[in-house]
Design a protein around this motif. Structure first.
Motif, PDB file in Angstrom:
ATOM      1  N   ILE A 135       0.649  -1.233   0.042  1.00 25.09           N
ATOM      2  CA  ILE A 135      -0.096   0.036  -0.224  1.00 25.09           C
ATOM      3  C   ILE A 135       0.787   1.315   0.085  1.00 25.09           C
ATOM      4  N   ARG A 136       2.095   1.136   0.248  1.00 21.62           N
ATOM      5  CA  ARG A 136       2.909   2.224   0.344  1.00 21.62           C
ATOM      6  C   ARG A 136       3.825   2.530  -1.041  1.00 21.62           C
ATOM      7  N   ILE A 137       3.205   1.948  -1.927  1.00 26.08           N
ATOM      8  CA  ILE A 137       3.799   2.164  -3.415  1.00 26.08           C
ATOM      9  C   ILE A 137       3.848   3.575  -3.876  1.00 26.08           C
ATOM     10  N   PHE A 138       2.802   4.218  -3.510  1.00 25.44           N
ATOM     11  CA  PHE A 138       2.681   5.693  -3.802  1.00 25.44           C
ATOM     12  C   PHE A 138       2.877   6.751  -2.820  1.00 25.44           C
ATOM     13  N   ASN A 139       3.893   6.231  -1.723  1.00 24.13           N
ATOM     14  CA  ASN A 139       3.975   6.872  -0.548  1.00 24.13           C
ATOM     15  C   ASN A 139       4.584   8.360  -0.800  1.00 24.13           C
ATOM     16  N   LYS A 140       5.430   8.663  -1.772  1.00 30.09           N
ATOM     17  CA  LYS A 140       6.288   9.864  -2.238  1.00 30.09           C
ATOM     18  C   LYS A 140       4.978  10.837  -2.621  1.00 30.09           C
ATOM     19  N   LEU A 141       3.924  10.233  -3.647  1.00 28.28           N
ATOM     20  CA  LEU A 141       2.850  11.106  -3.708  1.00 28.28           C
ATOM     21  C   LEU A 141       1.972  11.229  -2.983  1.00 28.28           C
ATOM     22  N   TYR A 142       1.750  10.386  -1.949  1.00 25.98           N
ATOM     23  CA  TYR A 142       0.552  10.511  -0.877  1.00 25.98           C
ATOM     24  C   TYR A 142       1.294  10.082   0.516  1.00 25.98           C
ATOM     25  N   PRO A 143       1.965  11.146   0.917  1.00 23.74           N
ATOM     26  CA  PRO A 143       2.598  10.478   2.061  1.00 23.74           C
ATOM     27  C   PRO A 143       1.712  10.376   3.244  1.00 23.74           C
ATOM     28  N   GLU A 144       1.949   9.239   4.018  1.00 18.42           N
ATOM     29  CA  GLU A 144       1.136   8.779   5.212  1.00 18.42           C
ATOM     30  C   GLU A 144       1.982   8.085   6.152  1.00 18.42           C
ATOM     31  N   GLN A 145       1.987   8.592   7.365  1.00 14.52           N
ATOM     32  CA  GLN A 145       2.771   7.929   8.588  1.00 14.52           C
ATOM     33  C   GLN A 145       1.881   7.136   9.262  1.00 14.52           C
ATOM     34  N   TYR A 146       1.501   5.952   8.790  1.00 10.69           N
ATOM     35  CA  TYR A 146       0.470   5.096   9.347  1.00 10.69           C
ATOM     36  C   TYR A 146       0.805   4.895  10.777  1.00 10.69           C
ATOM     37  N   LYS A 147      -0.227   5.141  11.573  1.00 16.49           N
ATOM     38  CA  LYS A 147       0.013   4.896  12.803  1.00 16.49           C
ATOM     39  C   LYS A 147      -0.868   3.797  13.653  1.00 16.49           C
ATOM     40  N   ASN A 148      -1.648   3.211  12.934  1.00 17.02           N
ATOM     41  CA  ASN A 148      -2.461   1.998  13.324  1.00 17.02           C
ATOM     42  C   ASN A 148      -1.677   1.012  13.831  1.00 17.02           C
ATOM     43  N   ARG A 149      -1.063   1.049  15.076  1.00 17.27           N
ATOM     44  CA  ARG A 149      -0.135   0.006  15.275  1.00 17.27           C
ATOM     45  C   ARG A 149      -0.936  -1.370  15.768  1.00 17.27           C
ATOM     46  N   ASP A 150      -2.031  -1.097  16.396  1.00 14.11           N
ATOM     47  CA  ASP A 150      -2.983  -2.086  16.948  1.00 14.11           C
ATOM     48  C   ASP A 150      -3.308  -2.887  15.627  1.00 14.11           C
ATOM     49  N   LEU A 151      -3.736  -2.528  14.612  1.00 14.43           N
ATOM     50  CA  LEU A 151      -4.300  -3.375  13.440  1.00 14.43           C
ATOM     51  C   LEU A 151      -2.732  -3.961  12.753  1.00 14.43           C
ATOM     52  N   LEU A 152      -1.534  -3.304  12.731  1.00 16.26           N
ATOM     53  CA  LEU A 152      -0.548  -4.049  12.056  1.00 16.26           C
ATOM     54  C   LEU A 152      -0.182  -5.077  13.103  1.00 16.26           C
ATOM     55  N   GLU A 153      -0.243  -4.987  14.380  1.00 10.85           N
ATOM     56  CA  GLU A 153       0.283  -5.832  15.167  1.00 10.85           C
ATOM     57  C   GLU A 153      -0.717  -7.248  15.160  1.00 10.85           C
ATOM     58  N   GLU A 154      -1.748  -6.985  14.985  1.00  8.57           N
ATOM     59  CA  GLU A 154      -2.807  -7.978  15.038  1.00  8.57           C
ATOM     60  C   GLU A 154      -2.425  -8.918  13.533  1.00  8.57           C
ATOM     61  N   ILE A 155      -2.221  -8.052  12.700  1.00 11.13           N
ATOM     62  CA  ILE A 155      -1.675  -8.986  11.396  1.00 11.13           C
ATOM     63  C   ILE A 155      -0.631  -9.552  11.696  1.00 11.13           C
ATOM     64  N   VAL A 156       0.649  -9.337  12.230  1.00 11.26           N
ATOM     65  CA  VAL A 156       1.730  -9.923  12.381  1.00 11.26           C
ATOM     66  C   VAL A 156       1.382 -11.239  13.418  1.00 11.26           C
ATOM     67  N   LYS A 157       0.696 -10.678  14.410  1.00  9.77           N
ATOM     68  CA  LYS A 157       0.508 -11.990  15.320  1.00  9.77           C
ATOM     69  C   LYS A 157      -0.185 -13.132  14.831  1.00  9.77           C
ATOM     70  N   GLU A 158      -1.135 -12.570  13.743  1.00  7.60           N
ATOM     71  CA  GLU A 158      -1.951 -13.801  13.018  1.00  7.60           C
ATOM     72  C   GLU A 158      -0.957 -14.542  12.026  1.00  7.60           C
ATOM     73  N   ILE A 159      -0.106 -13.956  11.622  1.00  7.23           N
ATOM     74  CA  ILE A 159       0.998 -14.367  10.657  1.00  7.23           C
ATOM     75  C   ILE A 159       1.689 -15.360  11.501  1.00  7.23           C
ATOM     76  N   LYS A 160       2.078 -14.962  12.560  1.00  5.90           N
ATOM     77  CA  LYS A 160       3.175 -15.801  13.628  1.00  5.90           C
ATOM     78  C   LYS A 160       2.183 -17.148  13.967  1.00  5.90           C
ATOM     79  N   LYS A 161       1.207 -16.692  14.449  1.00  8.20           N
ATOM     80  CA  LYS A 161       0.342 -17.851  15.105  1.00  8.20           C
ATOM     81  C   LYS A 161       0.170 -19.090  14.144  1.00  8.20           C
ATOM     82  N   ARG A 162       0.273 -18.683  12.727  1.00  8.33           N
ATOM     83  CA  ARG A 162      -0.125 -19.683  11.842  1.00  8.33           C
ATOM     84  C   ARG A 162       1.226 -20.390  11.144  1.00  8.33           C
TER      85      ARG A 162
END
Length: 266
Positions: A184-211
Motif C-alpha cells: 500500500i506504500r507504493i505511492f507514498n512519495k505522492l501521498y505521504p502517510e505516516q500510518y500509526k494504526n499499530r494495533d491493526l498492524l500488530e494483529e496482522i503480524v500476530k496472526e501470521i506468527k500464530k499460523r
C-alpha cells in the motif's frame, strides 16, 4: 548491510506474466546463479477465479489465463531438470486474495495445489462497497482515496483486507507466505502517510506468527519511483522482528536482471 548473505529469492515472475518481460526461464536461472543464489521460486500470478471487475482487458493484463498457466508449469518442469544439481527451483504461484471469492479461489488452488512447492498470498485489490479497486496502480489508488475520503482510510482498508487474507480458509494448498505486506506504500512519495494504526498492524503480524506463515521481504518497492522502500518497513518491520516472523527475501522480478536485486539492503 546485513551480516548474512541471502541465498534464496522467493518471489519472481516469468515470460508468461502478461505485464512482465519475455525474458526466458533460462535467463532468470542463469542470473540467479551469477548472484550466487542456491534456491529460487517462480511465483507467476494464478489465473483469477472469475472476472470480478468490468474492465476485462485490464484483468487479462494482470494474470495469465488457465491455458497459459499450464504451459508455465510444463516449462518449469523442464527447467528444473535442466538445472538439476546447480540450483533448487521451486514451482509456485502468487495467489490474489479477493474478498468474497474465497470458495472459487480454494477450488482453483485445489486444481493447481499438487504442482506447487511454494507460493505467495497477496492483496492487490481492495473491495469498496461492491466494487474492487487495484491499489498498486495510480488510477486505482486515487479512486480508492476518492471513495474512502483520505489516504489513511485506504491504508486501513488494505490492511483489513490483508488480515482477512491471512485468516481466510483457502484449503490445504493456501500459500503460507504473505506477499509484499506493505504494498500500500507504493505511492507514498505522492501521498505521504505516516500510518500509526499499530494495533491493526500488530494483529496482522500476530496472526501470521500464530499460523507459522512467512512474510515476503520484497525489494521491488525500492525500484518503484514513488515508493523507495522495501515492502516490509517501518512499524510493520519492527513488529516482524519483535515476533520473530519468518522472512523470505523476494525480488518480485519481472525481468531476469532484477533477480536477487537489493538483497543487501535493509
Amino acid at each position: 548491510m546485513k551480516n548474512q548473505r541471502i541465498i534464496r529469492d522467493g518471489h519472481m515472475h516469468s515470460p508468461y506474466c502478461p505485464h512482465g518481460t519475455k525474458d526466458t526461464f533460462e535467463m532468470y536461472v542463469e542470473k540467479a546463479l551469477i548472484e550466487g543464489l542456491e534456491e529460487m521460486t517462480f511465483t507467476e500470478h494464478m489465473p483469477f477465479p472469475a472476472y470480478f471487475m468490468d474492465d476485462i482487458k485490464f484483468l487479462d493484463e494482470c494474470a495469465p489465463s488457465k491455458e497459459i498457466i499450464e504451459k508455465y508449469f510444463e516449462d518449469l518442469d523442464k527447467i528444473k531438470i535442466k538445472f538439476s544439481g546447480k540450483i533448487k527451483i521451486n514451482s509456485g504461484l502468487e495467489v490474489d486474495f479477493l474478498e468474497g471469492y474465497e470458495d472459487k479461489t480454494r477450488e482453483m488452488l485445489n486444481t493447481y495445489g499438487p504442482k506447487l512447492e511454494d507460493g505467495l498470498l497477496s492483496v492487490h485489490f481492495i473491495k469498496i462497497g461492491n466494487e474492487f479497486t487495484d491499489i498498486d496502480g495510480i488510477e486505482g489508488f486515487e479512486r480508492a482515496i476518492k471513495a474512502l475520503g483520505n489516504t489513511e482510510k485506504v491504508y486501513d482498508k488494505y490492511y483489513e483486507s490483508l488480515l482477512k487474507a491471512i485468516k481466510a480458509d483457502l484449503g490445504e494448498f493456501k500459500p503460507k507466505r504473505i506477499g509484499h505486506p506493505n504494498l500500500i506504500r507504493i505511492f507514498n512519495k505522492l501521498y505521504p502517510e505516516q500510518y500509526k494504526n499499530r494495533d491493526l498492524l500488530e494483529e496482522i503480524v500476530k496472526e501470521i506468527k500464530k499460523r507459522d506463515y512467512e512474510v515476503d521481504v520484497n525489494t521491488a518497492g525500492l525500484r518503484k519511483p514513488y515508493c523507495g522502500e522495501i515492502y516490509v518497513s517501518d512499524i510493520f518491520k519492527e513488529l516482524v522482528e519483535k515476533y520473530e516472523v519468518k522472512k523470505v527475501y523476494g525480488s518480485d522480478s519481472h525481468t531476469a536482471s532484477d533477480i536477487g536485486r537489493d538483497f543487501d539492503k535493509e
